[in-house]
Design a protein around this motif. Structure first.
Motif, PDB file in Angstrom:
ATOM      1  N   ALA A 126       0.834  -1.200   0.000  1.00  0.00           N
ATOM      2  CA  ALA A 126       0.000   0.000   0.000  1.00  0.00           C
ATOM      3  C   ALA A 126       0.869   1.250   0.000  1.00  0.00           C
ATOM      4  O   ALA A 126       2.016   1.247   0.460  1.00  0.00           O
ATOM      5  CB  ALA A 126      -0.908   0.007   1.224  1.00  0.00           C
ATOM      6  N   ALA A 127       0.315   2.326  -0.533  1.00  0.00           N
ATOM      7  CA  ALA A 127       0.991   3.609  -0.472  1.00  0.00           C
ATOM      8  C   ALA A 127       1.126   4.032   0.976  1.00  0.00           C
ATOM      9  O   ALA A 127       0.270   3.746   1.811  1.00  0.00           O
ATOM     10  CB  ALA A 127       0.206   4.651  -1.266  1.00  0.00           C
ATOM     11  N   GLY A 128       2.204   4.708   1.276  1.00  0.00           N
ATOM     12  CA  GLY A 128       2.423   5.165   2.633  1.00  0.00           C
ATOM     13  C   GLY A 128       1.445   6.258   3.009  1.00  0.00           C
ATOM     14  O   GLY A 128       0.783   6.858   2.147  1.00  0.00           O
ATOM     15  N   PRO A 129       1.337   6.547   4.274  1.00  0.00           N
ATOM     16  CA  PRO A 129       0.355   7.543   4.728  1.00  0.00           C
ATOM     17  C   PRO A 129       0.728   8.958   4.300  1.00  0.00           C
ATOM     18  O   PRO A 129       1.899   9.310   4.220  1.00  0.00           O
ATOM     19  CB  PRO A 129       0.393   7.399   6.245  1.00  0.00           C
ATOM     20  N   ARG A 130      -0.303   9.732   4.032  1.00  0.00           N
ATOM     21  CA  ARG A 130      -0.146  11.167   3.810  1.00  0.00           C
ATOM     22  C   ARG A 130      -0.666  11.851   5.069  1.00  0.00           C
ATOM     23  O   ARG A 130      -1.853  11.693   5.413  1.00  0.00           O
ATOM     24  CB  ARG A 130      -0.951  11.635   2.594  1.00  0.00           C
ATOM     25  N   VAL A 131       0.200  12.549   5.757  1.00  0.00           N
ATOM     26  CA  VAL A 131      -0.125  13.148   7.045  1.00  0.00           C
ATOM     27  C   VAL A 131      -0.324  14.643   6.867  1.00  0.00           C
ATOM     28  O   VAL A 131       0.506  15.329   6.262  1.00  0.00           O
ATOM     29  CB  VAL A 131       0.999  12.891   8.072  1.00  0.00           C
ATOM     30  N   LEU A 132      -1.442  15.143   7.396  1.00  0.00           N
ATOM     31  CA  LEU A 132      -1.740  16.569   7.321  1.00  0.00           C
ATOM     32  C   LEU A 132      -1.467  17.212   8.676  1.00  0.00           C
ATOM     33  O   LEU A 132      -1.957  16.742   9.704  1.00  0.00           O
ATOM     34  CB  LEU A 132      -3.202  16.784   6.927  1.00  0.00           C
ATOM     35  N   LEU A 133      -0.696  18.277   8.668  1.00  0.00           N
ATOM     36  CA  LEU A 133      -0.383  19.017   9.886  1.00  0.00           C
ATOM     37  C   LEU A 133      -1.335  20.188  10.035  1.00  0.00           C
ATOM     38  O   LEU A 133      -1.643  20.867   9.062  1.00  0.00           O
ATOM     39  CB  LEU A 133       1.060  19.528   9.839  1.00  0.00           C
ATOM     40  N   THR A 134      -1.790  20.405  11.237  1.00  0.00           N
ATOM     41  CA  THR A 134      -2.707  21.513  11.481  1.00  0.00           C
ATOM     42  C   THR A 134      -2.358  22.223  12.783  1.00  0.00           C
ATOM     43  O   THR A 134      -1.996  21.590  13.771  1.00  0.00           O
ATOM     44  CB  THR A 134      -4.171  21.036  11.555  1.00  0.00           C
ATOM     45  N   GLY A 135      -2.449  23.538  12.754  1.00  0.00           N
ATOM     46  CA  GLY A 135      -2.250  24.327  13.958  1.00  0.00           C
ATOM     47  C   GLY A 135      -3.487  24.362  14.834  1.00  0.00           C
ATOM     48  O   GLY A 135      -3.443  24.835  15.965  1.00  0.00           O
ATOM     49  N   ASP A 136      -4.601  23.868  14.306  1.00  0.00           N
ATOM     50  CA  ASP A 136      -5.862  23.847  15.047  1.00  0.00           C
ATOM     51  C   ASP A 136      -6.027  22.465  15.681  1.00  0.00           C
ATOM     52  O   ASP A 136      -6.920  21.689  15.334  1.00  0.00           O
ATOM     53  CB  ASP A 136      -7.017  24.161  14.095  1.00  0.00           C
ATOM     54  N   ALA A 137      -5.126  22.160  16.627  1.00  0.00           N
ATOM     55  CA  ALA A 137      -5.079  20.814  17.200  1.00  0.00           C
ATOM     56  C   ALA A 137      -6.359  20.417  17.904  1.00  0.00           C
ATOM     57  O   ALA A 137      -6.688  19.231  17.989  1.00  0.00           O
ATOM     58  CB  ALA A 137      -3.895  20.708  18.168  1.00  0.00           C
ATOM     59  N   ALA A 138      -7.120  21.390  18.389  1.00  0.00           N
ATOM     60  CA  ALA A 138      -8.348  21.088  19.120  1.00  0.00           C
ATOM     61  C   ALA A 138      -9.397  20.432  18.231  1.00  0.00           C
ATOM     62  O   ALA A 138     -10.341  19.814  18.746  1.00  0.00           O
ATOM     63  CB  ALA A 138      -8.914  22.363  19.746  1.00  0.00           C
ATOM     64  N   ARG A 139      -9.269  20.582  16.912  1.00  0.00           N
ATOM     65  CA  ARG A 139     -10.264  20.007  15.995  1.00  0.00           C
ATOM     66  C   ARG A 139      -9.938  18.582  15.580  1.00  0.00           C
ATOM     67  O   ARG A 139     -10.747  17.928  14.926  1.00  0.00           O
ATOM     68  CB  ARG A 139     -10.358  20.877  14.739  1.00  0.00           C
ATOM     69  N   ILE A 140      -8.757  18.111  15.918  1.00  0.00           N
ATOM     70  CA  ILE A 140      -8.314  16.824  15.385  1.00  0.00           C
ATOM     71  C   ILE A 140      -9.183  15.673  15.890  1.00  0.00           C
ATOM     72  O   ILE A 140      -9.654  14.839  15.108  1.00  0.00           O
ATOM     73  CB  ILE A 140      -6.833  16.575  15.735  1.00  0.00           C
ATOM     74  N   ASP A 141      -9.382  15.593  17.205  1.00  0.00           N
ATOM     75  CA  ASP A 141     -10.113  14.447  17.767  1.00  0.00           C
ATOM     76  C   ASP A 141     -11.517  14.333  17.176  1.00  0.00           C
ATOM     77  O   ASP A 141     -11.967  13.235  16.819  1.00  0.00           O
ATOM     78  CB  ASP A 141     -10.201  14.570  19.290  1.00  0.00           C
ATOM     79  N   GLU A 142     -12.217  15.453  17.073  1.00  0.00           N
ATOM     80  CA  GLU A 142     -13.578  15.418  16.535  1.00  0.00           C
ATOM     81  C   GLU A 142     -13.575  14.926  15.090  1.00  0.00           C
ATOM     82  O   GLU A 142     -14.396  14.088  14.699  1.00  0.00           O
ATOM     83  CB  GLU A 142     -14.212  16.810  16.627  1.00  0.00           C
ATOM     84  N   ALA A 143     -12.626  15.441  14.291  1.00  0.00           N
ATOM     85  CA  ALA A 143     -12.555  15.020  12.892  1.00  0.00           C
ATOM     86  C   ALA A 143     -12.260  13.537  12.773  1.00  0.00           C
ATOM     87  O   ALA A 143     -12.856  12.821  11.947  1.00  0.00           O
ATOM     88  CB  ALA A 143     -11.497  15.837  12.155  1.00  0.00           C
ATOM     89  N   VAL A 144     -11.351  13.042  13.597  1.00  0.00           N
ATOM     90  CA  VAL A 144     -10.996  11.624  13.558  1.00  0.00           C
ATOM     91  C   VAL A 144     -12.183  10.769  13.979  1.00  0.00           C
ATOM     92  O   VAL A 144     -12.485   9.734  13.351  1.00  0.00           O
ATOM     93  CB  VAL A 144      -9.774  11.348  14.451  1.00  0.00           C
ATOM     94  N   HIS A 145     -12.892  11.183  15.034  1.00  0.00           N
ATOM     95  CA  HIS A 145     -14.037  10.400  15.497  1.00  0.00           C
ATOM     96  C   HIS A 145     -15.132  10.318  14.434  1.00  0.00           C
ATOM     97  O   HIS A 145     -15.734   9.250  14.228  1.00  0.00           O
ATOM     98  CB  HIS A 145     -14.601  11.013  16.785  1.00  0.00           C
ATOM     99  N   ILE A 146     -15.382  11.424  13.744  1.00  0.00           N
ATOM    100  CA  ILE A 146     -16.395  11.401  12.699  1.00  0.00           C
ATOM    101  C   ILE A 146     -15.944  10.520  11.546  1.00  0.00           C
ATOM    102  O   ILE A 146     -16.723   9.726  11.002  1.00  0.00           O
ATOM    103  CB  ILE A 146     -16.708  12.826  12.224  1.00  0.00           C
ATOM    104  N   ALA A 147     -14.679  10.643  11.158  1.00  0.00           N
ATOM    105  CA  ALA A 147     -14.162   9.812  10.065  1.00  0.00           C
ATOM    106  C   ALA A 147     -14.235   8.335  10.424  1.00  0.00           C
ATOM    107  O   ALA A 147     -14.591   7.486   9.590  1.00  0.00           O
ATOM    108  CB  ALA A 147     -12.728  10.216   9.734  1.00  0.00           C
ATOM    109  N   GLU A 148     -13.913   7.990  11.666  1.00  0.00           N
ATOM    110  CA  GLU A 148     -13.999   6.594  12.087  1.00  0.00           C
ATOM    111  C   GLU A 148     -15.440   6.099  12.060  1.00  0.00           C
ATOM    112  O   GLU A 148     -15.693   4.934  11.716  1.00  0.00           O
ATOM    113  CB  GLU A 148     -13.408   6.442  13.485  1.00  0.00           C
ATOM    114  N   ALA A 149     -16.384   6.961  12.424  1.00  0.00           N
ATOM    115  CA  ALA A 149     -17.792   6.565  12.396  1.00  0.00           C
ATOM    116  C   ALA A 149     -18.257   6.323  10.965  1.00  0.00           C
ATOM    117  O   ALA A 149     -18.967   5.346  10.684  1.00  0.00           O
ATOM    118  CB  ALA A 149     -18.652   7.641  13.061  1.00  0.00           C
TER     119      ALA A 149
END
Length: 469
Positions: A126-149
């Motif tokens: 598989a292709a390796g991961p593409r990682v996105l960096l964000t200065g808005d760290a507080a939004r990461i958990d919510e985005a990940v939880h929605i994506a996982e759902a």
């Protein structure tokens, strides 16, 4: 059972790590952006015929061999939608990337573009991961939880019935419950026949290892408002004795898509520690064909006590939902939401992307539609038109499950369900397709969450999460 690929590592806080820049460009700002480029980058953009069309990419050279950036065409550079980076996440090489400006609105597509349902494929590099960096760290958990759902819905729906029968669906509920200390019970056998006769009747023709059940999950403080989430769990639908043609049966592994949506929503509720008393109900069956299958013309008793004449055994989803809705209503919830791949009529009216949304409460309907627009997860309200309730009349029972003629099919199905809901309880019914017939960036062909993010945004607004600190 764990089907969802790990997504949490694909978005990380920006701490100044080395990364390639991603620059969103819209058509309105294209000319000014081109003028701002150094000659080499401007030449590269021209050579790639970059015109800032949504999803279009252009790789721009910098001063060194590894110093390059990416221009991404978007609809509006100052208002990024959830799927604007999906093409980039699918296409760019392995590495870390930094989006100019706030990427919070675009995280979902970045994450889901890298999710794969590969359970049945030969292992490939598989292709390796593409990682996105964000200065808005507080939004990461919510985005990940929605994506996982969303990924959970896709994986459950994509799994063939051989590996996703009623028992496996129960295991999926138990797996999610274990992560949050929720309680799961399943009613089967004689207890199901006595307590949930419609669920039992629809599923009784299946093999013993695929026996029907009513799965319930309870979580949260009993003092908090009770919220009931119900999902249609028909793990495969032959149509019963009113058998479907081959073309109509091909995708019927997805007929448990409502259950997948309901479970994913429950996961979001528990993950955010929403201050509610959650009651998840999934009637899980396989609508099979055998000597003891229900027959056209049979009259069945429901949990609520209403008798139902079965005019069509292929209108089974509303039968099992009726018992589940009646059970949920017994606890006097503050809110009820159900998801179901219920009618082809909804798809004829609205196509695959718009769940037909019915509600007995105008405020609830408005909140759902507003949330759907804000989350780019659109819904379309359909009427619970009381004048059509007469179509459900039966000559020999309290109600008919499938009116003749087929007119207003999604409306009459919703009206049927309404008979099993307390009129005083706000209730919404989402008739969703749970399937994407053609691929788009970040949204492959196959199982899809349609209406999930809208429902979650509505609940998140109504019930403020409890802080974990």
């Amino acid at each position: 059972m764990q089907l969802v690929n790990a997504l949490a590592s694909l978005v990380q806080p920006d701490r100044g790590q080395s990364a390639h820049a991603i620059v969103p460009v819209d058509k309105q700002g294209l000319e000014d952006w081109l003028k701002s480029l150094p000659p080499r980058a401007k030449t590269a953009a021209a050579a790639q015929r970059f015109a800032a069309k949504p999803g279009e990419l252009a790789v721009l050279p910098g001063d060194g061999a590894e110093d390059w950036s990416v221009a991404v065409g978007v609809e509006k550079a100052d208002a990024l939608g959830p799927w604007c980076l999906a093409k980039a996440a699918e296409s760019l090489p392995e590495g870390s990337y930094r989006l100019e400006g706030s990427p919070s609105g675009a995280l979902l597509g970045w994450l889901l573009a890298q999710h794969r349902f590969d359970r049945y494929k030969k292992a490939e590099i598989a292709a390796g991961p593409r990682v996105l960096l964000t200065g808005d760290a507080a939004r990461i958990d919510e985005a990940v939880h929605i994506a996982e759902a969303v990924a959970l819905v896709r994986d459950l729906v994509n799994t063939p019935t051989e590996d996703m029968g009623p028992a496996e669906l129960q295991q999926a509920v138990e797996h999610v419950a274990a992560a949050f200390g929720a309680t799961v019970t399943a009613t089967t056998g004689d207890a199901l026949e006595d307590g949930y006769p419609l669920v039992h009747a629809v599923g009784r023709a299946a093999a013993r290892e695929r026996s029907p059940r009513l799965i319930e999950l309870e979580w949260g403080n009993p003092a908090h408002p009770r919220v009931a989430v119900i999902g249609k769990g028909v793990c495969f639908d032959t149509g019963g004795l009113d058998i479907k043609p081959a073309s109509g049966m091909r995708l019927m592994k997805k007929d448990m898509g409502g259950a997948a949506h309901a479970l994913a929503l429950a996961k979001l509720i528990m993950g955010a520690r929403l201050p509610v008393r959650l009651h998840l109900l999934i009637p899980a069956v396989e609508n099979a064909i055998s000597a003891n299958a229900i027959r056209p013309g049979d009259v069945l008793r429901s949990r609520k006590g209403l008798t139902v004449e079965v005019s069509n055994t292929d209108a089974e989803g509303r039968l099992i939902l009726a018992d589940a809705l009646a059970r949920a209503a017994e606890e006097s919830p503050a809110l009820m939401v159900d998801f179901a791949t219920l009618t082809g009529a909804a798809r004829v009216a609205l196509g695959p992307d718009l769940p037909a949304t019915f509600a007995n409460d105008d405020r609830l309907a408005a909140d759902l539609l507003e949330a759907g627009t804000a989350e780019a997860d659109p819904l379309w309200r359909m009427p619970l038109w009381a004048g059509y309730d007469e179509m459900l009349r039966s000559d020999i029972a309290d109600i008919d499950n499938a009116p003749e003629g087929g007119m207003a099919g999604s409306v009459t199905a919703a009206l049927f369900l309404q008979h099993f809901v307390d009129a005083a309880t706000p209730w919404a019914h989402l008739d969703t397709f749970a399937w994407r017939p053609a691929a788009k960036p970040g949204r492959p062909k196959g199982g899809e969450a349609l209406g999930l993010r809208a429902a979650w945004a509505m609940l998140r607004t109504r019930y403020a999460p409890v802080s974990s600190t």
